[in-house]
Write a protein that holds these residues in place. Structure first.
Motif, PDB file in Angstrom:
ATOM      1  N   ARG A 270       8.945   2.875 -35.456  1.00  0.00           N
ATOM      2  CA  ARG A 270       8.601   2.948 -34.187  1.00  0.00           C
ATOM      3  C   ARG A 270       9.446   3.905 -33.381  1.00  0.00           C
ATOM      4  NH1 ARG A 270       8.944  -3.119 -32.143  1.00  0.00           N
ATOM      5  NH2 ARG A 270      10.798  -3.358 -33.455  1.00  0.00           N
TER       6      ARG A 270
ATOM      7  N   ARG B  88      10.913   4.899 -29.381  1.00  0.00           N
ATOM      8  CA  ARG B  88      11.252   4.192 -28.031  1.00  0.00           C
ATOM      9  C   ARG B  88      10.880   5.423 -27.084  1.00  0.00           C
ATOM     10  NH1 ARG B  88      13.505  -0.352 -26.213  1.00  0.00           N
ATOM     11  NH2 ARG B  88      14.654  -0.946 -27.998  1.00  0.00           N
TER      12      ARG B  88
ATOM     13  N   ASP C 175      10.390   6.287 -23.225  1.00  0.00           N
ATOM     14  CA  ASP C 175      10.658   5.845 -21.540  1.00  0.00           C
ATOM     15  C   ASP C 175      11.130   4.142 -21.850  1.00  0.00           C
ATOM     16  OD1 ASP C 175       9.927   8.123 -20.586  1.00  0.00           O
ATOM     17  OD2 ASP C 175       7.744   7.551 -20.308  1.00  0.00           O
ATOM     18  N   GLY C 176      11.988   3.952 -22.636  1.00  0.00           N
ATOM     19  CA  GLY C 176      12.683   2.844 -22.913  1.00  0.00           C
ATOM     20  C   GLY C 176      11.677   1.697 -23.722  1.00  0.00           C
ATOM     21  N   VAL C 177      10.672   1.947 -23.926  1.00  0.00           N
ATOM     22  CA  VAL C 177       9.611   0.938 -24.687  1.00  0.00           C
ATOM     23  C   VAL C 177       9.148   1.176 -25.981  1.00  0.00           C
ATOM     24  CG1 VAL C 177       7.615  -0.356 -24.496  1.00  0.00           C
ATOM     25  CG2 VAL C 177       8.539   0.407 -22.422  1.00  0.00           C
TER      26      VAL C 177
ATOM     27  N   LYS D  29       7.352   1.488 -29.442  1.00  0.00           N
ATOM     28  CA  LYS D  29       5.835   1.507 -29.701  1.00  0.00           C
ATOM     29  C   LYS D  29       5.593   1.871 -31.229  1.00  0.00           C
ATOM     30  CE  LYS D  29       4.172   5.918 -28.188  1.00  0.00           C
ATOM     31  NZ  LYS D  29       3.251   6.882 -27.734  1.00  0.00           N
TER      32      LYS D  29
ATOM     33  N   ARG E 230      10.975   3.600 -15.241  1.00  0.00           N
ATOM     34  CA  ARG E 230       9.866   4.291 -15.412  1.00  0.00           C
ATOM     35  C   ARG E 230       9.033   4.921 -14.334  1.00  0.00           C
ATOM     36  NH1 ARG E 230       6.396   1.622 -19.991  1.00  0.00           N
ATOM     37  NH2 ARG E 230       6.718  -0.417 -18.660  1.00  0.00           N
TER      38      ARG E 230
ATOM     39  N   THR F 133      -0.119   4.896 -21.138  1.00  0.00           N
ATOM     40  CA  THR F 133       1.029   4.102 -20.858  1.00  0.00           C
ATOM     41  C   THR F 133       1.037   3.868 -19.399  1.00  0.00           C
ATOM     42  OG1 THR F 133       2.738   5.856 -20.504  1.00  0.00           O
ATOM     43  CG2 THR F 133       2.309   4.600 -22.782  1.00  0.00           C
TER      44      THR F 133
ATOM     45  N   TYR G 241       3.087   5.234 -17.471  1.00  0.00           N
ATOM     46  CA  TYR G 241       4.137   6.148 -17.067  1.00  0.00           C
ATOM     47  C   TYR G 241       4.523   7.436 -17.743  1.00  0.00           C
ATOM     48  CZ  TYR G 241       5.116   1.325 -15.268  1.00  0.00           C
ATOM     49  OH  TYR G 241       4.920   0.088 -14.677  1.00  0.00           O
TER      50      TYR G 241
ATOM     51  N   ARG H  84      11.551   8.905 -16.900  1.00  0.00           N
ATOM     52  CA  ARG H  84      12.280   7.873 -16.179  1.00  0.00           C
ATOM     53  C   ARG H  84      13.014   8.537 -15.035  1.00  0.00           C
ATOM     54  NH1 ARG H  84      14.634   4.248 -20.651  1.00  0.00           N
ATOM     55  NH2 ARG H  84      15.232   6.170 -21.665  1.00  0.00           N
TER      56      ARG H  84
ATOM     57  N   GLU I 188       8.410  -2.625 -12.605  1.00  0.00           N
ATOM     58  CA  GLU I 188       9.559  -1.876 -12.816  1.00  0.00           C
ATOM     59  C   GLU I 188      10.610  -2.324 -11.980  1.00  0.00           C
ATOM     60  OE1 GLU I 188      10.356   0.685 -15.562  1.00  0.00           O
ATOM     61  OE2 GLU I 188       8.961  -0.722 -16.176  1.00  0.00           O
TER      62      GLU I 188
ATOM     63  N   ARG J  67      12.112  -5.701 -12.904  1.00  0.00           N
ATOM     64  CA  ARG J  67      12.629  -5.835 -14.251  1.00  0.00           C
ATOM     65  C   ARG J  67      14.076  -5.341 -14.148  1.00  0.00           C
ATOM     66  NH1 ARG J  67      13.776  -1.911 -18.094  1.00  0.00           N
ATOM     67  NH2 ARG J  67      12.624  -0.116 -16.698  1.00  0.00           N
TER      68      ARG J  67
END
Length: 573
Positions: free
Chosen positions: A224, A226, A228-230, A232, A464, A506, A508, A511, A566, A569
């Motif tokens: 996986r 990461r 932009d902070g996510v 996948k 983001r 996505t 986005y 960031r 965002e 969050r």
């Protein structure tokens, strides 16, 4: 049309250097220097010109577009159909640094091909032969082509390497006698595994990932990224590859390959697309095997211009005002992955002038900066933050950077250093600027010392950015305007993520930092000295003009930089 840029008679190729000189992109002198550099390094002329800083790859593409009259294209905006991707083998495309992307609108027997060098006659001839079509060259940057090849073929390449390794292992197991063991050294240096690990790192860089997670599961290994902070999922492999992947990572990360029961840390330096990346590796034993997390940072990424960080004009003024202090403590706070290191390194780069001695204590050193003395914490050698700081104070420093204040002892030395005439910059894990002061009190620092030493606190988060190409507008609801502290009687258009080719669906792209900058003024010093709580400090700071994280994030929602989700969050208050 495909051969418009080539002399029909002698099939003579025009030279890139001559084209760039005639377009005014570079001077004759720069071309001669680049040609000498090319001879010495064996690189292509374009690469030499870029390395010398005379021109960028975008400038080269623009000059070729103007001088040759060929179209210019951005591949990230285009979805290439499968039927076109299957026309030519990936190895050929990589060899020539080209990628076909569409049929010509005027002639279905003409293929439009994105090329870094649209004057490459051999590539055009080869593609024409392989596809049995006319070729229309279109210019783009080499980076754009590599990213496209990686996007459409990267997983295939990695899968091929993985399958090749599994096949070789099977063959070797069958060929060795039962009492013999497969030589570990051979397994480590096995070309497909080297290729696979390199491919994973390259793909992560090109997809703008900050971390790579290699996770063992019951029946497979999950990779996986990461972005932009996510996180996948990028790929799943059979779990028979795990030990070889981990061994390869341990070798290049300088770890012990025989130790599989303890956590280990390592460091890798990797060059991808002519940029150097520093990769911190953490290996952790789990029930299904070892898990690795690799954090990628580039030297250029950490030392940015402060205007790129996301400060508005008021925040820039406050940031500059804090940095101008000759002594005191500046603290940058926020959770892990909120961009604290980038802000610190940017501040240090700003302060890094000939007349000052800057020393840092870090665990680990995240990026090497010329002109700054950086010290790595080493607990095995009893080089703790506190011990390193004591030694540093005897090194005649003007500015000290402490990677993180983790305990009372480090905090105490930092406070004393700032009171004795040093500028100390450091990070702390707290939620807001005001709560940073109370955290220092909890660490055992006297409130009058905190009031005397702390000159500014920057709390920060990352949100983001909405993809500029596909973000879609909508009217804000009554409740949203209330959250954004926007006049309810006026209409407000805000934006939502949508998803397109450019942002990998996505919604986005990249960031931006959101800041809460608290300058410690006299009135705030008085509250700290009287042991006021975080709420008292916050109220005073707001009176002095501080913007909270929520207020800063709201501005980004109102101007369309980020989405409501965002903001919610990060601004949980």
């Amino acid at each position: 049309m495909g051969t418009r840029i080539v002399d029909q008679g002698g099939r003579k190729k025009k030279k890139l250097g001559d084209l760039l000189v005639s377009s005014g992109s570079i001077s004759e002198g720069q071309l001669l220097t680049a040609l000498d550099n090319q001879k010495a390094t064996g690189k292509k002329l374009g690469e030499s010109l870029i390395d010398l800083g005379y021109i960028t790859d975008t400038d080269i593409a623009e000059a070729l577009h103007r001088q040759l009259g060929v179209d210019i294209v951005k591949l990230q905006d285009i979805e290439i159909p499968d039927e076109i991707l299957q026309l030519v083998k990936e190895s050929v495309l990589r060899k020539y640094s080209v990628i076909p992307f569409e049929y010509s609108m005027l002639n279905m027997n003409e293929l439009r091909v994105a090329m870094a060098d649209p004057m490459d006659i051999f590539a055009i001839d080869d593609l024409a032969f392989l596809t049995n079509m006319q070729i229309e060259p279109v210019v783009t940057t080499p980076a754009d082509i590599i990213a496209a090849l990686d996007k459409y073929y990267g997983n295939n390449e990695a899968m091929e390497a993985a399958e090749k390794f599994a096949k070789e292992q099977e063959e070797r197991k069958n060929s060795v006698k039962k009492e013999e063991t497969i030589n570990l050294e051979d397994e480590i240096n096995n070309a497909p595994i080297v290729q696979l690990v390199n491919k994973i790192i390259e793909q992560a860089v090109r997809q703008r990932a900050s971390d790579i997670h290699i996770e063992p599961m019951e029946y497979q290994v999950r990779i996986r990224f990461r972005v932009d902070g996510v996180l996948k999922t990028i790929m799943n492999y059979g779990n028979e590859l795990l030990s070889a992947i981990m061994t390869r990572i341990k070798i290049i990360g300088g770890m012990d390959i025989s130790e599989k029961r303890k956590p280990q840390d390592g460091r890798i330096t990797s060059v991808v697309d002519r940029k150097e990346y520093d990769i911190r590796v953490s290996v952790l034993p789990t029930v299904y095997g070892e898990k690795a997390v690799m954090r990628l940072t580039s030297k250029q990424g950490l030392t940015r211009d402060k205007k790129e960080l996301g400060f508005n004009e008021e925040e820039l003024k406050a940031f500059d005002h804090i940095l101008r202090h000759p002594h005191g403590i500046i603290l940058v706070t926020g959770p892990t992955g909120s961009g604290k290191s980038t802000t610190l390194y940017t501040a240090l780069s700003e302060l890094n002038v000939d007349g000052v001695n800057i020393v840092t204590v870090e665990d680990p050193v995240e990026a090497n900066i010329d002109g700054i003395n950086q010290v790595q914490v080493n607990n095995k050698a009893d080089m703790t933050f506190a011990n390193a700081l004591r030694s540093i104070l005897r090194q005649d420093p003007d500015i000290i950077m402490i990677g993180e204040i983790r305990d009372g002892e480090t905090a105490e030395i930092a406070v004393k250093a700032s009171i004795t005439g040093h500028l100390v910059v450091s990070t702390l894990h707290t939620n807001s600027a005001a709560s940073t002061i109370t955290r220092l009190e909890d660490m055992g620092i006297e409130s009058y010392l905190i009031a005397d030493s702390v000159i500014g606190v920057i709390a920060q988060r990352l949100v983001r950015r909405l993809c500029p190409k596909c973000k879609k507008p909508r009217n804000a609801t009554y409740f949203e305007k209330e959250q954004l502290e926007y006049p309810k009687e006026f209409p407000l258009e805000i934006y939502e993520p949508c998803g397109c080719q450019q942002c990998n669906n996505t919604g986005y792209m990249g960031r931006i930092g959101v800041y809460e900058i608290m300058t410690v003024t006299q009135s705030i010093k008085d509250i700290i000295s009287k042991k006021g709580n975080a709420d008292d400090i916050k109220r005073a700071a707001l009176k002095e003009g501080m913007h909270t994280l929520k207020m800063s994030a709201s501005k980004f929602v109102i101007d369309g930089t980020t989405s409501m989700a965002e903001m919610q969050r990060i601004a949980y208050e």
